[in-house]
Design an enzyme around this catalytic site. Structure first.
Site, PDB file in Angstrom:
ATOM      1  N   SER A  77      75.310  78.565  16.076  1.00 14.42           N
ATOM      2  CA  SER A  77      75.879  79.129  17.305  1.00 14.42           C
ATOM      3  C   SER A  77      74.977  80.240  17.830  1.00 14.42           C
ATOM      4  O   SER A  77      73.940  80.552  17.244  1.00 14.42           O
ATOM      5  CB  SER A  77      77.290  79.682  17.031  1.00 14.42           C
ATOM      6  OG  SER A  77      77.203  80.854  16.228  1.00 14.42           O
ATOM      7  N   SER A  79      75.766  83.457  18.034  1.00 16.89           N
ATOM      8  CA  SER A  79      76.273  84.781  17.669  1.00 16.89           C
ATOM      9  C   SER A  79      75.177  85.745  17.225  1.00 16.89           C
ATOM     10  O   SER A  79      75.395  86.960  17.216  1.00 16.89           O
ATOM     11  CB  SER A  79      77.329  84.666  16.566  1.00 16.89           C
ATOM     12  OG  SER A  79      76.734  84.284  15.336  1.00 16.89           O
ATOM     13  N   LYS A 134      75.173  86.739   9.634  1.00 20.81           N
ATOM     14  CA  LYS A 134      75.371  87.973  10.403  1.00 20.81           C
ATOM     15  C   LYS A 134      74.431  89.044   9.858  1.00 20.81           C
ATOM     16  O   LYS A 134      73.778  88.868   8.832  1.00 20.81           O
ATOM     17  CB  LYS A 134      76.819  88.476  10.292  1.00 20.81           C
ATOM     18  CG  LYS A 134      77.896  87.469  10.667  1.00 20.81           C
ATOM     19  CD  LYS A 134      77.912  87.129  12.138  1.00 20.81           C
ATOM     20  CE  LYS A 134      79.004  86.081  12.434  1.00 20.81           C
ATOM     21  NZ  LYS A 134      78.932  85.606  13.838  1.00 20.81           N
ATOM     22  N   SER A 241      80.487  87.288  19.094  1.00 22.85           N
ATOM     23  CA  SER A 241      80.338  87.075  17.660  1.00 22.85           C
ATOM     24  C   SER A 241      81.663  87.347  16.969  1.00 22.85           C
ATOM     25  O   SER A 241      82.246  88.420  17.119  1.00 22.85           O
ATOM     26  CB  SER A 241      79.254  88.008  17.098  1.00 22.85           C
ATOM     27  OG  SER A 241      79.225  87.943  15.689  1.00 22.85           O
TER      28      SER A 241
END
Length: 293
Positions: A77, A79, A134, A241
């Site tokens: 994705s 994010s 992340k 996110s």
């Protein structure tokens, strides 16, 4: 039983079992069946034994590399934009935070801890069937504050005479980008997170969604104290996110590894009118291959 594993863990389980089974056949043939064949020359080795013996060293090498050295991971994705883009395939350093068993992620040999600014892959605490990627923002004992789309960090007080105070994480406006959400161009900032200099995106049209944030008991909305053995993780695409602001803290045992480099980057054609299958890449971004900054 298999439903408790995500796709990566299920692959690790199958790979481990296949390596174990072929290894047993390899050992039996080498130390039991082969000596018997020497005593009885008319006996020949079965075809499936040949296959198992030839597969074992290959599977064993893949298991060692994937479990303890490097694992491939596809960015699913946006994010982590602008740092990582959908279609990037990255190498995840498995030994950065300890050598772990490939199935249950128990630490066998500790080798290090995540540092502020590291990009990590970990099992999603809110959905253990998937992996997330992340950036580590808060370490155990830190106080993380995110208000008015601004990040503040108060480092843990580890016995200092004067404990640190919360300070805004330095950032500098870069300008409008070609990244968009709902047709709106996103703002880009250069952020200094500890010793790591990187870029983030913010959506000027999207108000802060405080009402969706995870509220830690005893703390005001938008403020979190990171518990021992946990980390606070956020995406670089700050307004797009789903991260620790929404589901809470990432347990240390959920760590998979540290993202270190992009080994290939594909583009995909998502035009519904195109005859080209959307799941096949239609180009390669060679300029993105290399270490992640």
């Amino acid at each position: 039983m298999l439903s408790v594993f995500n796709a990566a863990e299920l692959f690790s389980l199958i790979l481990t079992l296949a390596t174990l089974i072929t290894g047993i056949v390899f050992a039996l043939d080498k130390f039991v069946w082969q000596p018997k064949r020497k005593e009885q020359p008319q006996q020949s080795r079965s075809g499936w034994v040949d296959q198992a013996r030839s597969l074992f060293p290959v599977l064993f090498a893949i298991l060692i590399i994937r479990s303890f050295i490097i694992e491939p991971f596809q960015i699913p994705s946006g994010s982590m934009q602008p740092t990582l883009l959908p279609g990037d395939f990255i190498g995840v350093e498995k030994f950065a935070y300890g050598l772990r068993d490939p199935i249950f992620h128990k630490t066998l040999i500790p080798t290090g801890k995540p540092q502020r600014g590291d990009i990590t892959v970990f099992i999603d605490p809110s959905n253990p069937k998937i992996d997330l990627i992340k950036r580590i923002v808060g370490l155990p004992g830190d106080t993380v504050i995110y208000q008015n789309k601004t990040l503040y960090i108060k480092p843990a007080c580890n016995g200092q005479k004067v404990c640190p105070v919360a300070q805004e994480v330095p950032k500098r406006y870069v300008g409008l980008t070609n990244f968009t959400e709902q047709g709106v161009r996103l703002d880009e900032y250069n952020e200094q997170l500890g010793t790591v200099n990187h870029h983030i995106l913010r959506d000027p049209a999207l108000p802060e969604q405080l009402y969706r944030y995870y509220q830690q008991p005893g703390s005001p909305m938008g403020e979190w104290v990171v518990p021992k053995g946990h980390y606070f993780a956020m995406g670089d695409n700050r307004d797009n996110s789903l991260d620790s602001r929404y589901w809470g803290f990432m347990p240390e045992q959920n760590l998979v590894g540290k993202a270190t480099f992009i080994w290939i980057s594909f583009t995909f054609n998502h035009n519904p009118n195109s005859m080209w299958p959307h799941w096949l890449p239609d180009g390669v971004r060679f300029h993105r291959i290399g270490r992640i900054h």
